[in-house]
Scaffold this active site. Sequence first.
Site, PDB file in Angstrom:
ATOM      1  CB  ALA A 194      94.455  59.375  31.384  1.00 44.83           C
ATOM      2  N   GLY A 195      94.619  55.985  31.079  1.00 44.49           N
ATOM      3  CA  GLY A 195      94.986  54.645  31.378  1.00 44.49           C
ATOM      4  C   GLY A 195      95.763  54.116  30.289  1.00 44.49           C
ATOM      5  CG  HIS A 196      94.607  53.124  26.537  1.00 43.84           C
ATOM      6  ND1 HIS A 196      93.290  53.765  26.583  1.00 43.84           N
ATOM      7  CD2 HIS A 196      94.235  51.695  26.566  1.00 43.84           C
ATOM      8  CE1 HIS A 196      92.265  52.857  26.357  1.00 43.84           C
ATOM      9  NE2 HIS A 196      92.722  51.689  26.535  1.00 43.84           N
ATOM     10  CD  GLN A 247      97.728  44.638  38.592  1.00 42.26           C
ATOM     11  OE1 GLN A 247      97.014  43.976  38.452  1.00 42.26           O
ATOM     12  NE2 GLN A 247      98.983  44.329  39.088  1.00 42.26           N
ATOM     13  CG  MET A 285      90.783  46.225  22.107  1.00 44.83           C
ATOM     14  SD  MET A 285      89.223  45.207  22.420  1.00 44.83           S
ATOM     15  CE  MET A 285      88.542  45.812  23.576  1.00 44.83           C
ATOM     16  NE  ARG A 331      83.118  47.261  26.474  1.00 44.09           N
ATOM     17  CZ  ARG A 331      83.948  46.364  26.299  1.00 44.09           C
ATOM     18  NH1 ARG A 331      84.799  46.379  27.354  1.00 44.09           N
ATOM     19  NH2 ARG A 331      83.767  45.498  25.558  1.00 44.09           N
ATOM     20  CG  LEU A 341      95.047  55.271  22.253  1.00 45.16           C
ATOM     21  CD1 LEU A 341      96.204  55.373  21.873  1.00 45.16           C
ATOM     22  CD2 LEU A 341      94.902  53.846  23.228  1.00 45.16           C
ATOM     23  CD  GLN A 370      89.191  41.446  23.238  1.00 44.49           C
ATOM     24  OE1 GLN A 370      90.393  40.900  22.551  1.00 44.49           O
ATOM     25  NE2 GLN A 370      89.200  42.235  24.037  1.00 44.49           N
TER      26      GLN A 370
END
Length: 519
Positions: free
Chosen positions: A45-47, A161, A40, A200, A43, A71
């Site tokens: 570091a996780g993306h 995850q 969504m 978020r 972006l 959603q």
Amino acid sequence: MDTVPIIRTIAGLQSFLQMMEATPKPATPVLSKLGLVPTMGALHAGHLSLIERARHENRWVIVSIFVNPLQFAPTEDLDRYPRPLEQDQQRCQAAGVDAIFAPTSSEILGDGDEGLTAVVPPAHLDDGLCGPFRPGHFQGVATIVLKLLNLVRPDRAYFGQKDAQQLVIIQRLVQDLNVPVEIVPCPTVREASGLALSSRNQYLDARADAAIIYQGLQAAQQRFESGVREREALLNTVRHRLAPVPEVEIEYVDLVDPVTLEPLSEVKDVGRVAIATKFSNTRLIDNILLDARPPILAIDGPAGAGKSTVTRLCAQQLGLKYLDTGAMYRAITWLVLQSQIKLDDQLAIADLVSQSDIKLQLDANPDHPPRVWVQQQDVTDTIRSPEVTQSVSAIAAQSAVRQALVRQQRILGQSGGLAAEGRDIGTQVFPAAGLKIFLTASSLERARRRHKDLEQQGAAPISLEQLEQQIAQRDQKDSQRSLSPLCKAYDAIEIDTDGLSIAVVTDQIVQHYRNRFGI
Ligand SMILES: Nc1ncnc2c1ncn2[C@@H]1O[C@H](COP(=O)(O)OP(=O)(O)OP(=O)(O)O)[C@@H](O)[C@H]1O
Ligand SMILES: CC(C)(CO)[C@@H](O)C(=O)[O-]
Ligand code: BAL
């Protein structure tokens, strides 16, 4: 340098996909052609960890950016959700993304006047955890993800995850609706404090001690590692850790089965602690896997690198069960020959494989090949016959055979504690293996080893040059295969065995395993 294209329309996406199809395959081996990372946007570091993995494993990478209204509940943050598309484009460019698919809501969802066909997850996957607090959320997620998968048609799609319940629902979606895509779970990326990265997080008040969320999960993990298995003992540990932080409200904390999401009264071998919290108007989720299973050791590599011998010895030294995947392909080959089916009759072989019953002895002494049964018949010796040996690669290359045996191998791996070797063990069969090794050697070194074996067997003489050429050709064929190509897994440790003895290689792997898991 051109910036990564932002595709706003479905027609534009289709044009891009057609261009992709027309582009010649690359020389360098990759696992698959097209990887999709659904996001969504905003972006972080996780993306980028998902994008990096997609970049490693695919010839092409598309990132979708769509803040999906399906959603979000009316009371949630759809309007204020961050939409820094230009910054996202720069980050995708830097990460080597080939295209961003960022449709408008009307483009991908229509005007919504007559409603929209929806994908409804199984109730038991939506009843717990975030489901009761976000009614309709996972239906919205499942619907948009299926649309994205149908539009982009990736070979692999990457999910974090961190959103564990979402990941389970999507894995079930592709299984139940026969969507031809590999869902790749990716580990949660965290701040130095342990806080899971999330778009978020930017809502948080600077003083918010959101790191306490992961500290609570870690406290539960420590109790688990000290032997605590009961549900309430583990969940109370989390609650007690968060209690001193007044600004955090626990929406739920639960202990569930990582596959079925059913609540657990205790952890037998594996369980997931999942939590949702509120910091004033910011909802954050996180989770941790409590896993008592001995991690799987997966050893890949080119033919002749010594995988089979090394894996057996590692299994013995680490007390793991040895999974001889080669024996499984030999067993199917024997069954095909016994059934007098032509090696190229893929339909008949697909039917035969679906009815096959292969049993393997997993706790074999490494000095003896594991016992193998097919349709209750002991075939341990007969599957090593010259007839089977010369036919096995033709059978192993068939999609129906690989799909059936990969399924069986994954079932054998469900309780962990395996050492397995093959050409796709770490990339396809056990992509979440605890330790992945890519065992390799130069074609000359492997030719020398083969030459020595053939001499010891009294086989007809063949020159070293010829053997080296055969090995190089086999490597090229194995790495260019469209089905399970030989390819080093993204997170594998490569060991070049040139000039190393079997004992030295084995010791290196055993040490890696012991160091990684503190054994
Ligand atoms: N910290 C993280 N580590 C690994 N994957 C992540 C992380 N955060 C998000 N992802 C994954 O990135 C994909 C896109 O997620 P999304 O765009 O919703 O980002 P997000 O950070 O989860 O946003 P949100 O704040 O809405 O939860 C999902 O598969 C999600 O699981
Ligand atoms: C998977 C997803 C992109 C679907 O909108 C979203 O739920 C997310 O970002 O996790
Ligand atoms: N990754 C989270 C998606 C959502 O909260 O909508």
